[in-house]
Enzyme design. Structure first.
Site, short mmCIF file in Angstrom:
data_model
loop_
_atom_site.label_atom_id
_atom_site.label_comp_id
_atom_site.label_asym_id
_atom_site.label_seq_id
_atom_site.Cartn_x
_atom_site.Cartn_y
_atom_site.Cartn_z
N LYS A 180 0.90 -1.19 -0.06
CA LYS A 180 0.09 -0.05 0.00
C LYS A 180 0.97 1.16 0.02
O LYS A 180 1.87 1.12 0.59
CB LYS A 180 -0.93 0.02 1.12
N LYS A 206 2.95 -8.74 -1.67
CA LYS A 206 1.99 -8.91 -2.71
C LYS A 206 1.70 -7.62 -3.57
O LYS A 206 1.39 -6.57 -2.92
CB LYS A 206 0.57 -9.36 -2.36
N ASP A 208 -0.90 -5.33 -5.62
CA ASP A 208 -2.30 -4.99 -5.55
C ASP A 208 -2.99 -5.52 -6.93
O ASP A 208 -2.43 -5.61 -7.81
CB ASP A 208 -2.70 -3.82 -4.93
N GLU A 209 -4.25 -5.57 -6.86
CA GLU A 209 -5.07 -5.90 -8.04
C GLU A 209 -5.02 -4.98 -9.32
O GLU A 209 -4.97 -5.59 -10.40
CB GLU A 209 -6.62 -6.36 -7.57
N HIS A 298 -5.78 -13.41 -7.74
CA HIS A 298 -6.46 -12.43 -7.07
C HIS A 298 -7.99 -12.36 -7.63
O HIS A 298 -8.16 -11.89 -8.70
CB HIS A 298 -5.86 -11.06 -6.96
N LYS A 338 -12.81 -6.34 6.37
CA LYS A 338 -13.42 -5.35 5.84
C LYS A 338 -14.54 -5.75 4.55
O LYS A 338 -15.60 -5.04 4.07
CB LYS A 338 -12.44 -4.38 5.12
O1 LIG Z 1 -6.03 -5.06 -1.00
C1 LIG Z 1 -6.44 -6.00 -0.58
C2 LIG Z 1 -6.48 -6.12 1.16
O2 LIG Z 1 -5.72 -5.06 1.61
P1 LIG Z 1 -6.09 -4.79 3.23
O3 LIG Z 1 -5.20 -5.83 3.70
O4 LIG Z 1 -5.25 -3.54 3.44
O5 LIG Z 1 -7.21 -4.76 3.46
C3 LIG Z 1 -7.20 -6.86 -1.62
O6 LIG Z 1 -7.37 -6.53 -2.82
C4 LIG Z 1 -8.43 -7.64 -0.78
O7 LIG Z 1 -7.89 -8.50 -0.02
C5 LIG Z 1 -9.23 -8.34 -1.92
O8 LIG Z 1 -10.28 -9.03 -1.43
P2 LIG Z 1 -10.30 -10.55 -1.31
O9 LIG Z 1 -9.31 -11.15 -0.47
O10 LIG Z 1 -11.71 -10.98 -0.64
O11 LIG Z 1 -10.49 -10.98 -2.83
MG LIG Z 2 -6.41 -4.97 -3.16
#
Ligand SMILES: O=C(COP(=O)(O)O)[C@H](O)[C@H](O)COP(=O)(O)O
Ligand SMILES: [Mg+2]
Length: 488
Positions: A180, A206, A208-209, A298, A338
């Site tokens: 992040k 990791k 992010d998406e 993801h 969340k």
């Molecule tokens: O960025 C994050 C989590 O960030 P953080 O840990 O800061 O909340 C991911 O994209 C989510 O996990 C996706 O959701 P899912 O795993 O349900 O697909």
């Molecule tokens: Mg994410």
């Protein structure tokens, strides 16, 4: 048109193929006496027929439109073995406690599907029926794939057993973190975050998406700096480390180019987003099998069609298809964080990833037995708004074969990223130890964490910072057979 019918059945067989419109049940897409064959694919749909539409006719319409039918009789049916090619709705029941909704069971003959192709299976099963006017809503709740079809898929390239061997990590969940902010860091700053997280005790970092190759950081820079961070942290800790390099790109050529570079740099893992589509997923899985690479999936985008209980596709079905298609890691929810997730429903997704043989388990949303035919197991990933203070809940819910990912819950630590990672590693190890000693971690968890925090300032700070955080909202996708309180 004069076709004598009774209870939806054509009495005069000669009338069946004369031109005109028949009800789907009259066309043979409903058969209450049908006994599913071991080689059939079985689907459970949740359907909400329009007012006045008979649920059996609605179920027959789903069977028809997802196999051979169209809205009117076609004589060309007689050029085929249409009686066996027709999917058959064979059971319809009202959904408990949900007026207007019905469960409809449909069986599909094995000849209807191409071997080893999720694209083909989905084009039939979720191709037309979800926009069908006689239904207000429809959802594919669960699927049973026959052994004969399962054996046409190669499954996870690596699988969780081999992954543990390659990483040399056993007897505990793995730990990760999503970098992040999601977007905006330069390559050098990004690589620093990776290093800090891994050095502090995480197994994985990791992408992010939504990080691909934007102007602030092109993909090659990201890969170079990330791998520098991975290598330095491995050298400093003596542990195998990885960072999921997101190879998602605009075309398959881009995806392959990025994957090749990840391999060249010595990465143990690559990542793709669900939105690249089924054929691309199966292609990258083939590439990963040839190149001994772990594939992290993801599930970006899934909530657009998995979340609402009355319409779309359940994530348990997605998880089954993804295991067949061939991914090694799969985001499967957290229950406590969340993002959406009823605890037992989420446990059902985990079982689909890790079982050798999945048994029917209605409270967890599993309607069918599923023989996985020794297909490798997928490592589920719990990620989304979780922090060290929930460690006992996560381990209690999901066990050891899971990756626990704390993005904000690592990088947002008041003493920095390494401290965030230390807090998570200590929380994890003290909880695994307590569980192995026979303690009741579900209830004693907070106390166990507090005790460990007396000797670990980063954990103390983490517990203090996030102690009041909870996401206590009602789940939308809950079990029809069990009421479970959502966990904050
Ligand atoms: O960025 C994050 C989590 O960030 P953080 O840990 O800061 O909340 C991911 O994209 C989510 O996990 C996706 O959701 P899912 O795993 O349900 O697909
Ligand atoms: Mg994410």
């Amino acid at each position: 048109m004069n076709r004598p019918v009774e209870e939806g059945v054509i009495l005069d067989a000669r009338q069946r193929y004369s031109a005109g419109v028949l009800k789907y049940r009259q066309m043979g897409y409903w058969d209450a006496d049908y006994v599913p064959k071991d080689t059939d694919t079985l689907c459970l749909f949740r359907i909400t027929p329009q007012d006045g539409v008979d649920p059996i006719e609605a179920a027959a319409a789903v069977a028809g439109e997802s196999s051979t039918a169209t809205w009117t009789v076609v004589w060309t049916d007689r050029l085929t073995a249409c009686d066996s090619y027709r999917a058959k709705a064979y059971k319809v029941e009202p959904v408990p406690g949900r007026p207007g909704e019905h469960f409809a069971w449909v069986a599909y003959d094995i000849i209807l599907f191409e071997e080893g192709s999720i694209a083909n299976i989905t084009a039939s099963l979720i191709g037309n029926v979800f926009s069908f006017k006689p239904l207000k809503a429809a959802r594919l709740e669960d699927i049973r794939m026959p052994v004969a079809l399962v054996k046409t898929f190669k499954g996870p390239p690596c699988g969780l057993v081999v992954e543990r061997e390659r990483l040399d990590k056993f007897g505990r969940p793995l730990l990760g973190a999503t970098t992040k902010p999601k977007l905006g860091l330069s390559g050098r700053n990004y690589g620093r975050v990776i290093y800090e997280g891994l050095k502090g005790g995480l197994d994985f970092m990791k992408d992010d998406e939504n990080i691909n190759s934007q102007p602030f950081m092109h993909w090659r820079d990201r890969f170079l700096y990330v791998m520098e961070g991975v290598n330095k942290a491995s050298a400093a800790t003596g542990e195998v480390k990885g960072s999921y390099l997101n190879v998602t790109g605009a075309t398959m050529e881009d995806i392959y180019e990025r994957a090749e570079f990840a391999k060249e740099l010595g990465s143990v893992v690559i990542m793709v987003d669900l939105i690249i589509g089924w054929s691309a997923i199966q292609s990258i899985a083939n590439w990963a099998r040839r190149n001994d690479m772990i594939v992290h999936m993801h599930r970006a985008g899934h909530g657009t069609y998995t979340r609402q209980k009355n319409h779309g596709v359940s994530f348990r079905v997605m998880a089954k298809w993804l295991r067949l298609a061939g991914v090694d890691h799969l985001h499967t929810g957290t229950a406590v964080g969340k993002l959406e997730g009823d605890p037992m429903t989420v446990q059902g997704y985990y079982n689909v990833c890790r079982d050798s043989y999945t048994r029917q388990d209605l409270p967890r949303g599993l309607f069918f037995d599923q023989d996985w035919c020794d297909l490798r197991k997928v490592m589920p990933v719990a990620s989304g708004g979780i922090h060290a203070g929930q460690m006992h809940q996560l381990i209690d819910l999901f066990g050891d074969d899971v990756i626990l990912q704390f993005g904000g819950g690592t990088i947002g630590h008041p003493a920095g990223i390494q401290a965030g990672a230390v807090a998570n590693r200590v929380a994890l190890e003290c909880m695994v130890k307590a569980r192995n000693e026979g303690r009741d971690i579900r209830n004693e968890g907070p106390e166990i964490l507090q005790k460990a925090a007396q000797f670990c300032t980063p954990l103390k700070q983490a517990l203090e910072t996030w102690k009041d955080v909870s996401f206590n909202y009602a789940s939308t996708d809950t079990s029809d057979y069990a009421v479970t309180a959502s966990v904050a």
